[in-house]
Motif scaffolding. Structure first.
Motif, short mmCIF file in Angstrom:
data_model
loop_
_atom_site.label_atom_id
_atom_site.label_comp_id
_atom_site.label_asym_id
_atom_site.label_seq_id
_atom_site.Cartn_x
_atom_site.Cartn_y
_atom_site.Cartn_z
N TYR A 20 -21.87 3.97 20.60
CA TYR A 20 -20.32 3.69 21.17
C TYR A 20 -20.96 2.08 21.58
CZ TYR A 20 -19.83 8.00 23.65
OH TYR A 20 -19.72 9.65 24.01
N ARG A 21 -19.42 1.89 21.17
CA ARG A 21 -19.29 -0.26 20.86
C ARG A 21 -18.15 0.28 21.94
NH1 ARG A 21 -23.09 0.72 19.23
NH2 ARG A 21 -23.51 0.95 16.69
N ASP A 38 -14.07 0.90 22.35
CA ASP A 38 -14.33 2.95 22.80
C ASP A 38 -13.97 3.70 23.92
OD1 ASP A 38 -15.00 2.20 20.42
OD2 ASP A 38 -17.03 3.57 20.25
N HIS A 57 -14.48 9.36 21.70
CA HIS A 57 -15.41 9.76 22.10
C HIS A 57 -15.05 11.16 23.23
CE1 HIS A 57 -17.30 7.24 19.77
NE2 HIS A 57 -17.17 6.36 20.53
N ARG A 95 -4.88 0.83 23.58
CA ARG A 95 -5.19 1.90 22.94
C ARG A 95 -5.03 3.23 24.30
NH1 ARG A 95 -10.95 0.23 20.43
NH2 ARG A 95 -9.96 -0.87 18.59
#
Ligand code: HPA
Length: 279
Positions: free
Chosen positions: A122-123, A126, A184, A266
């Motif tokens: 995970y970044r 995200d 994710h 997002r």
């Protein structure tokens, strides 16, 4: 302090008197994510301090108001900011707004939060869709369903196998794919806070099977499921959890709020898509 029947009655009356749209979808916006409410049309805004019994967030980055209106044509009630256990509220107080949303007519609840990424893949920036959670606070007693069971809302013993609705998760995947936002899917662990985790705690939580860590949401999910709502939840990854004492990095609330700027567009795209699918 225990929540009294009078608190529910007064809060409901104040909200019902101001709304003309009957919301069926509830949205809870976490740290740095409040900007999503700007997209709501035909809006009525109700500040939390005008609603008796409503817990106020003392945290920078939380607006503290309800926005009722339409998003993608759907009737929504949005909590722009939430209260947390670490602010000194009991789990029952933290979840008062969820029962009010249910009483106002919400059937589907969508929760969002800022979280640290435990999963090494995970970044920052995200999105993670919850497929399960670990209630680290609740498993040892900090659970909003502790105490006399209010049968009007739901059962004493609550099954938790199908907490995050399968159809809603499918809708989220579809919406993310259409918006070309990577998504994710993983397990959220709720800790008390307010401090961030030590590196040893980060390694422990990862070993337990958690992908993201945060200080909210799970109490609200329990109360929503108890009251029979369909639930979906997202974490916006605002920082990568630090797993070594030799790291030069340190976690901070500023990085959490900064990442919100990347995450809001997002999340907005995915949530708009979900609402279109639900229509
Ligand atoms: N840990 C706990 N809560 C959080 C974090 C974190 O790293 N980031 C945002 N909320």
């Amino acid at each position: 302090m225990a929540v009294q029947q009078m608190d529910y009655d007064q809060a409901i009356a104040i909200i019902r008197n101001q709304i003309t749209i009957q919301p069926t979808i509830g949205l809870v916006l976490g740290s740095g994510l409040g900007g999503l409410a700007d997209a709501v049309s035909e809006r009525v805004v109700i500040p939390y301090e005008t609603i008796p019994g409503w817990p106020k967030s003392t945290v920078h980055g939380h607006h503290g108001q309800l926005v009722i209106g339409r998003l993608e044509g759907q009737p929504v009630i949005v909590q722009q900011g939430r209260a947390h256990f670490y602010e000194g509220y009991t789990p029952q107080e933290v979840t008062f707004p969820i029962r009010i949303m249910r009483m106002v007519g919400v059937q589907t609840l969508i929760l969002t939060n800022a979280a640290g990424g435990l999963n090494p893949a995970y970044r920052v920036g995200d999105l993670m869709l919850f497929n399960d959670h670990i209630n680290w606070i609740g498993m040892s007693g900090g659970n909003p369903l502790v105490g006399p069971n209010d049968e009007r809302f739901g059962p004493r013993f609550l099954g938790m196998t199908h907490t995050y609705d399968r159809d809603l998760r499918r809708a989220a995947r579809q919406a993310a794919a259409e918006a070309e936002v990577p998504l994710h899917e993983g397990v959220y662990v709720c800790i008390s806070g307010p401090n961030f985790e030590t590196p040893a705690e980060v390694r422990m939580l990862r070993a337990l099977g958690a992908d993201a860590v945060g200080m909210s949401t799970v109490h609200e999910v329990l109360v929503a499921r108890h009251a029979g709502m369909q639930v979906m939840a997202f974490s916006g990854i605002t920082n990568e959890a630090i797993d070594s004492v030799d790291s030069d990095l340190e976690a901070s609330h500023e990085e959490v709020l900064d990442a919100g700027k990347i995450l809001v567009p997002r999340l907005t795209a995915v949530l708009r898509g979900v609402l279109r699918v639900l229509a």
